[in-house]
Design a protein around this motif. Structure first.
Motif, PDB file in Angstrom:
ATOM      1  N   THR A  47     -20.929  -6.495   9.273  1.00  0.00           N
ATOM      2  CA  THR A  47     -20.247  -5.802   8.514  1.00  0.00           C
ATOM      3  C   THR A  47     -19.998  -4.105   7.428  1.00  0.00           C
ATOM      4  N   ASP A  48     -19.096  -3.544   8.064  1.00  0.00           N
ATOM      5  CA  ASP A  48     -18.434  -1.919   7.587  1.00  0.00           C
ATOM      6  C   ASP A  48     -19.124  -1.861   6.041  1.00  0.00           C
ATOM      7  N   ILE A  49     -19.607  -0.949   5.490  1.00  0.00           N
ATOM      8  CA  ILE A  49     -20.388  -0.696   3.787  1.00  0.00           C
ATOM      9  C   ILE A  49     -19.020  -0.400   3.788  1.00  0.00           C
ATOM     10  N   ASN A  50     -17.984   0.313   4.074  1.00  0.00           N
ATOM     11  CA  ASN A  50     -16.700   1.330   3.266  1.00  0.00           C
ATOM     12  C   ASN A  50     -15.457   0.248   4.326  1.00  0.00           C
ATOM     13  N   ALA A  51     -15.927  -0.675   4.511  1.00  0.00           N
ATOM     14  CA  ALA A  51     -14.227  -1.669   4.501  1.00  0.00           C
ATOM     15  C   ALA A  51     -13.575  -1.588   3.354  1.00  0.00           C
ATOM     16  N   VAL A  52     -11.982  -1.669   2.815  1.00  0.00           N
ATOM     17  CA  VAL A  52     -11.751  -1.787   1.937  1.00  0.00           C
ATOM     18  C   VAL A  52     -10.447  -2.916   1.942  1.00  0.00           C
ATOM     19  N   ASN A  53     -10.042  -3.322   0.882  1.00  0.00           N
ATOM     20  CA  ASN A  53      -9.084  -4.438   0.339  1.00  0.00           C
ATOM     21  C   ASN A  53      -7.585  -4.024   0.547  1.00  0.00           C
ATOM     22  N   ARG A  54      -6.580  -4.754   0.340  1.00  0.00           N
ATOM     23  CA  ARG A  54      -5.330  -4.421   0.041  1.00  0.00           C
ATOM     24  C   ARG A  54      -5.632  -3.156  -0.966  1.00  0.00           C
ATOM     25  N   GLN A  55      -6.146  -3.330  -1.660  1.00  0.00           N
ATOM     26  CA  GLN A  55      -5.712  -2.438  -2.679  1.00  0.00           C
ATOM     27  C   GLN A  55      -6.475  -1.108  -2.490  1.00  0.00           C
ATOM     28  N   GLY A  56      -7.000  -1.095  -1.331  1.00  0.00           N
ATOM     29  CA  GLY A  56      -7.965  -0.098  -0.909  1.00  0.00           C
ATOM     30  C   GLY A  56      -9.119   0.299  -1.444  1.00  0.00           C
ATOM     31  N   ARG A  57      -9.905  -0.945  -1.893  1.00  0.00           N
ATOM     32  CA  ARG A  57     -10.972  -1.183  -2.400  1.00  0.00           C
ATOM     33  C   ARG A  57     -12.387  -0.701  -1.506  1.00  0.00           C
ATOM     34  N   THR A  58     -12.813  -0.481  -1.712  1.00  0.00           N
ATOM     35  CA  THR A  58     -14.131  -0.577  -1.426  1.00  0.00           C
ATOM     36  C   THR A  58     -15.373  -1.713  -1.914  1.00  0.00           C
ATOM     37  N   ALA A  59     -16.656  -2.140  -1.467  1.00  0.00           N
ATOM     38  CA  ALA A  59     -17.172  -3.262  -1.929  1.00  0.00           C
ATOM     39  C   ALA A  59     -18.134  -2.553  -3.087  1.00  0.00           C
ATOM     40  N   ILE A  60     -18.202  -1.161  -3.179  1.00  0.00           N
ATOM     41  CA  ILE A  60     -19.422  -0.136  -4.420  1.00  0.00           C
ATOM     42  C   ILE A  60     -18.262  -0.472  -5.263  1.00  0.00           C
ATOM     43  N   LEU A  61     -16.984  -0.032  -5.724  1.00  0.00           N
ATOM     44  CA  LEU A  61     -16.105  -0.190  -6.210  1.00  0.00           C
ATOM     45  C   LEU A  61     -15.847  -1.325  -6.675  1.00  0.00           C
ATOM     46  N   LEU A  62     -15.553  -2.607  -6.004  1.00  0.00           N
ATOM     47  CA  LEU A  62     -15.451  -3.651  -6.942  1.00  0.00           C
ATOM     48  C   LEU A  62     -17.040  -3.919  -7.611  1.00  0.00           C
ATOM     49  N   ALA A  63     -18.065  -3.756  -6.990  1.00  0.00           N
ATOM     50  CA  ALA A  63     -19.348  -4.492  -7.703  1.00  0.00           C
ATOM     51  C   ALA A  63     -19.379  -3.530  -9.012  1.00  0.00           C
ATOM     52  N   ALA A  64     -18.630  -2.217  -9.319  1.00  0.00           N
ATOM     53  CA  ALA A  64     -18.608  -0.890 -10.218  1.00  0.00           C
ATOM     54  C   ALA A  64     -17.736  -1.351 -10.652  1.00  0.00           C
ATOM     55  N   MET A  65     -16.958  -1.946 -10.438  1.00  0.00           N
ATOM     56  CA  MET A  65     -15.697  -2.557 -11.569  1.00  0.00           C
ATOM     57  C   MET A  65     -16.226  -3.796 -12.457  1.00  0.00           C
ATOM     58  N   ASN A  66     -17.122  -4.209 -12.249  1.00  0.00           N
ATOM     59  CA  ASN A  66     -17.295  -5.715 -12.714  1.00  0.00           C
ATOM     60  C   ASN A  66     -18.886  -5.452 -12.645  1.00  0.00           C
ATOM     61  N   LYS A  67     -19.817  -4.314 -13.473  1.00  0.00           N
ATOM     62  CA  LYS A  67     -20.645  -4.093 -13.687  1.00  0.00           C
ATOM     63  C   LYS A  67     -21.581  -4.519 -12.983  1.00  0.00           C
ATOM     64  N   ARG A  68     -21.626  -4.349 -11.663  1.00  0.00           N
ATOM     65  CA  ARG A  68     -22.826  -5.886 -11.038  1.00  0.00           C
ATOM     66  C   ARG A  68     -23.558  -3.675 -10.967  1.00  0.00           C
ATOM     67  N   TYR A  69     -24.449  -3.409 -11.732  1.00  0.00           N
ATOM     68  CA  TYR A  69     -25.139  -2.068 -11.158  1.00  0.00           C
ATOM     69  C   TYR A  69     -25.888  -2.178 -10.332  1.00  0.00           C
ATOM     70  N   GLU A  70     -26.583  -3.393  -9.888  1.00  0.00           N
ATOM     71  CA  GLU A  70     -27.544  -3.852  -8.635  1.00  0.00           C
ATOM     72  C   GLU A  70     -27.295  -3.721  -7.784  1.00  0.00           C
ATOM     73  N   ALA A  71     -25.843  -4.296  -7.992  1.00  0.00           N
ATOM     74  CA  ALA A  71     -24.960  -4.353  -6.186  1.00  0.00           C
ATOM     75  C   ALA A  71     -24.947  -2.809  -6.055  1.00  0.00           C
ATOM     76  N   VAL A  72     -24.206  -2.511  -6.971  1.00  0.00           N
ATOM     77  CA  VAL A  72     -23.798  -0.692  -6.707  1.00  0.00           C
ATOM     78  C   VAL A  72     -25.179  -0.168  -6.288  1.00  0.00           C
ATOM     79  N   GLN A  73     -25.823   0.344  -6.918  1.00  0.00           N
ATOM     80  CA  GLN A  73     -27.604   0.823  -6.300  1.00  0.00           C
ATOM     81  C   GLN A  73     -27.948   0.318  -4.715  1.00  0.00           C
ATOM     82  N   PHE A  74     -27.806  -0.670  -4.786  1.00  0.00           N
ATOM     83  CA  PHE A  74     -28.155  -1.438  -3.219  1.00  0.00           C
ATOM     84  C   PHE A  74     -26.535  -1.421  -2.618  1.00  0.00           C
ATOM     85  N   LEU A  75     -25.993  -0.879  -2.865  1.00  0.00           N
ATOM     86  CA  LEU A  75     -25.092   0.068  -1.539  1.00  0.00           C
ATOM     87  C   LEU A  75     -24.866   1.203  -2.090  1.00  0.00           C
ATOM     88  N   ILE A  76     -25.854   1.970  -3.018  1.00  0.00           N
ATOM     89  CA  ILE A  76     -25.580   3.255  -2.560  1.00  0.00           C
ATOM     90  C   ILE A  76     -27.005   3.974  -1.892  1.00  0.00           C
TER      91      ILE A  76
END
Length: 200
Positions: free
Chosen positions: A28-57
């Motif tokens: 899976t492309d780590i920088n793939a985007v959904n219909r709103q143009g959001r990446t996985a790291i943005l979705l994790a960030a918006m939901n305060k999933r800090y461990e996931a944010v760090q993992f994706l970084i």
């Protein structure tokens, strides 16, 4: 959108690091985007999933990519008073020059909304442009005065901006200074801070 990407985005929203890791291993492309143009790291960030944010970084995600409304994790954190997220993004080397859809940099919405801790963090730990002018002609200092209630949080933000070198005489597009606007709105404490900070 492929099922693999859907599950990848869902895992980001829920903080499912094992699924994120497996998805990346499966191609899976780590920088793939959904219909709103959001990446996985943005979705994790918006939901305060800090461990996931760090993992994706750590996995090489593009932390600066912006969605259709110009949000990326750093700008989202600045607008939504998420100091943990902002610190993560600063440490990861976020591009501090990227702008919101209104043409502000991260400190602009933070100053407007009264997010004292975010403003302090940006001023003390980064070289963000605290005199940046947005699309409507306002600096963070002007935003702190014009778009809020003049209360204690706004007074502290004005004090912080002045302490760190914000120009107290940069005008809005109508030629009004911060001091003029503070007086017009009846914000005497802010007017006093501006005068003490060298406003003419």
């Amino acid at each position: 959108m492929p099922d693999s990407e859907i599950s990848f985005f869902e895992a980001a929203e829920k903080g499912g690091i094992a699924v994120l890791k497996q998805s990346l291993q499966d191609g899976t492309d780590i920088n793939a985007v959904n219909r709103q143009g959001r990446t996985a790291i943005l979705l994790a960030a918006m939901n305060k999933r800090y461990e996931a944010v760090q993992f994706l970084i750590d996995s090489g995600a593009d932390i600066n990519r912006q969605d259709q409304t110009c949000f990326n994790p750093f700008l989202w954190g600045c607008l939504n008073d998420d100091l943990t997220l902002v610190k993560l993004m600063i440490k990861a080397g976020a591009d501090l020059t990227l702008m919101t859809r209104f043409g502000g940099v991260g400190i602009t919405p933070a100053a407007e909304k009264g997010h004292v801790d975010i403003v302090r963090e940006l001023l003390e730990t980064t070289d963000i442009n605290y005199n940046h002018t947005n699309f409507v002609g306002w600096t963070p200092l002007l935003e702190a005065i014009v778009l809020n209630d003049g209360g204690a949080r706004q007074q502290e933000i004005v004090r912080l901006l002045l302490k760190h070198g914000a120009n107290p005489d940069m005008t809005d597009k109508y030629g009004k200074t911060p001091l003029t606007l503070a007086k017009e709105k009846g914000y005497q404490q802010i007017a006093d801070l501006l005068v003490a900070g060298g406003a003419s």
